[in-house]
Structures are given as C-alpha cells and as structure tokens.
Write a protein that holds these residues in place. Structure first.
Motif, PDB file in Angstrom:
ATOM      1  N   GLU A  69       0.827  -1.198   0.000  1.00 27.77           N
ATOM      2  CA  GLU A  69       0.000   0.000   0.000  1.00 27.77           C
ATOM      3  C   GLU A  69       0.869   1.259   0.000  1.00 27.77           C
ATOM      4  O   GLU A  69       0.599   2.208  -0.732  1.00 27.77           O
ATOM      5  CB  GLU A  69      -0.936   0.015   1.215  1.00 27.77           C
ATOM      6  CG  GLU A  69      -2.014  -1.039   1.169  1.00 27.77           C
ATOM      7  CD  GLU A  69      -1.538  -2.424   1.626  1.00 27.77           C
ATOM      8  OE1 GLU A  69      -0.405  -2.537   2.166  1.00 27.77           O
ATOM      9  OE2 GLU A  69      -2.283  -3.389   1.413  1.00 27.77           O
ATOM     10  N   ARG A  70       1.914   1.253   0.831  1.00 28.29           N
ATOM     11  CA  ARG A  70       2.801   2.410   0.918  1.00 28.29           C
ATOM     12  C   ARG A  70       3.524   2.645  -0.398  1.00 28.29           C
ATOM     13  O   ARG A  70       3.623   3.776  -0.874  1.00 28.29           O
ATOM     14  CB  ARG A  70       3.810   2.190   2.048  1.00 28.29           C
ATOM     15  CG  ARG A  70       4.216   3.441   2.738  1.00 28.29           C
ATOM     16  CD  ARG A  70       5.097   3.169   3.938  1.00 28.29           C
ATOM     17  NE  ARG A  70       4.358   2.495   4.990  1.00 28.29           N
ATOM     18  CZ  ARG A  70       4.882   1.605   5.825  1.00 28.29           C
ATOM     19  NH1 ARG A  70       6.137   1.292   5.764  1.00 28.29           N
ATOM     20  NH2 ARG A  70       4.134   1.038   6.738  1.00 28.29           N
ATOM     21  N   VAL A  71       4.025   1.596  -1.005  1.00 29.41           N
ATOM     22  CA  VAL A  71       4.733   1.716  -2.285  1.00 29.41           C
ATOM     23  C   VAL A  71       3.776   2.225  -3.365  1.00 29.41           C
ATOM     24  O   VAL A  71       4.128   3.098  -4.154  1.00 29.41           O
ATOM     25  CB  VAL A  71       5.363   0.369  -2.700  1.00 29.41           C
ATOM     26  CG1 VAL A  71       5.915   0.444  -4.108  1.00 29.41           C
ATOM     27  CG2 VAL A  71       6.446  -0.033  -1.717  1.00 29.41           C
ATOM     28  N   PRO A  80      -3.132  -1.211  -4.662  1.00 28.59           N
ATOM     29  CA  PRO A  80      -1.862  -1.912  -4.853  1.00 28.59           C
ATOM     30  C   PRO A  80      -1.889  -2.945  -5.983  1.00 28.59           C
ATOM     31  O   PRO A  80      -0.872  -3.207  -6.610  1.00 28.59           O
ATOM     32  CB  PRO A  80      -1.619  -2.603  -3.510  1.00 28.59           C
ATOM     33  CG  PRO A  80      -2.405  -1.815  -2.527  1.00 28.59           C
ATOM     34  CD  PRO A  80      -3.597  -1.288  -3.285  1.00 28.59           C
ATOM     35  N   ARG A  81      -3.069  -3.496  -6.277  1.00 24.00           N
ATOM     36  CA  ARG A  81      -3.167  -4.479  -7.367  1.00 24.00           C
ATOM     37  C   ARG A  81      -2.949  -3.833  -8.730  1.00 24.00           C
ATOM     38  O   ARG A  81      -2.628  -4.511  -9.693  1.00 24.00           O
ATOM     39  CB  ARG A  81      -4.520  -5.186  -7.314  1.00 24.00           C
ATOM     40  CG  ARG A  81      -4.694  -6.024  -6.050  1.00 24.00           C
ATOM     41  CD  ARG A  81      -6.066  -6.576  -5.946  1.00 24.00           C
ATOM     42  NE  ARG A  81      -6.984  -5.436  -5.810  1.00 24.00           N
ATOM     43  CZ  ARG A  81      -8.294  -5.531  -5.704  1.00 24.00           C
ATOM     44  NH1 ARG A  81      -8.871  -6.697  -5.740  1.00 24.00           N
ATOM     45  NH2 ARG A  81      -9.037  -4.465  -5.574  1.00 24.00           N
ATOM     46  N   GLN A  82      -3.093  -2.509  -8.792  1.00 24.23           N
ATOM     47  CA  GLN A  82      -2.903  -1.793 -10.044  1.00 24.23           C
ATOM     48  C   GLN A  82      -1.484  -1.274 -10.236  1.00 24.23           C
ATOM     49  O   GLN A  82      -1.136  -0.756 -11.295  1.00 24.23           O
ATOM     50  CB  GLN A  82      -3.892  -0.624 -10.126  1.00 24.23           C
ATOM     51  CG  GLN A  82      -5.346  -1.050 -10.051  1.00 24.23           C
ATOM     52  CD  GLN A  82      -5.734  -1.970 -11.193  1.00 24.23           C
ATOM     53  OE1 GLN A  82      -5.403  -1.712 -12.334  1.00 24.23           O
ATOM     54  NE2 GLN A  82      -6.413  -3.060 -10.876  1.00 24.23           N
ATOM     55  N   ALA A  87       3.950   0.366 -13.201  1.00 24.05           N
ATOM     56  CA  ALA A  87       5.340   0.014 -13.405  1.00 24.05           C
ATOM     57  C   ALA A  87       5.610  -0.354 -14.869  1.00 24.05           C
ATOM     58  O   ALA A  87       6.606   0.069 -15.453  1.00 24.05           O
ATOM     59  CB  ALA A  87       5.743  -1.135 -12.488  1.00 24.05           C
ATOM     60  N   ILE A  88       4.706  -1.104 -15.458  1.00 20.00           N
ATOM     61  CA  ILE A  88       4.860  -1.483 -16.874  1.00 20.00           C
ATOM     62  C   ILE A  88       4.810  -0.248 -17.766  1.00 20.00           C
ATOM     63  O   ILE A  88       5.609  -0.107 -18.684  1.00 20.00           O
ATOM     64  CB  ILE A  88       3.783  -2.509 -17.283  1.00 20.00           C
ATOM     65  CG1 ILE A  88       4.067  -3.848 -16.595  1.00 20.00           C
ATOM     66  CG2 ILE A  88       3.713  -2.668 -18.794  1.00 20.00           C
ATOM     67  CD1 ILE A  88       2.959  -4.869 -16.718  1.00 20.00           C
TER      68      ILE A  88
END
Length: 91
Positions: A69-71, A80-82, A87-88
């Motif tokens: 969550e923090r990242v 967070p699942r997204q 990143a891609i």
C-alpha cells in the motif's frame, strides 16, 4: 496522489499515521537494523531515526517500502493491485 519529493511523502505518511519518528539516540551498527526488522515483522510504520549516533544532523529513513500500500501511494496508485500496470507503463 503524486508527490514532488521524498519530504512531501514523509509528511503524508506522518499525517496518515504511517510514520514513526524516533528521537532517542540510536547506534547505526545493528541497533537501527534490529528496531527496523522488529517493526517490519509487526507490519508497522516507516521509521525516521532523527538522532543517529556518530552522524550529527543525520537522519535515516527505514521501512519505507515495507508494504504494498505504501509503495503504491508513493507512485500515485490507489489500489496496490494496479501498481504493476503503472510500473509497466513506466518501463
């Protein structure tokens, strides 16, 4: 939410209750590591050591990347699942 720098993100974490400031003097050799490791295992907040022995005016931030969550919030992703998609896109 996007952040212009690390200081802004640290302020955000503090407002969210996800940052603990450590004002007591701590030894950078093993003591900081032990405190950070124990906090990490408990799923605790990021830690900002403000009084590192041997480093006047030095501060040390640990456990910043300890939770998905923090990242995700650091990179402006609410779910967070997204994060993988962000990143891609960056690559």
């Amino acid at each position: 939410m996007k952040f212009k720098d690390l200081r802004e993100f640290i302020d955000f974490l503090e407002q969210q209750g996800e940052l603990k400031r450590i004002a007591v003097a701590v030894d950078p050799h093993l003591e900081i590591t032990e405190i950070s490791d124990r906090t990490l295992k408990m799923g605790g907040p990021a830690l900002l050591f403000e009084n590192v022995k041997g480093y006047p005016n030095g501060r040390l931030l640990t456990n910043l990347f300890a939770s998905e969550e923090r990242v995700s919030r650091l990179f402006g992703v609410d779910d967070p699942r997204q994060f993988k998609f962000r990143a891609i896109d960056a690559i």
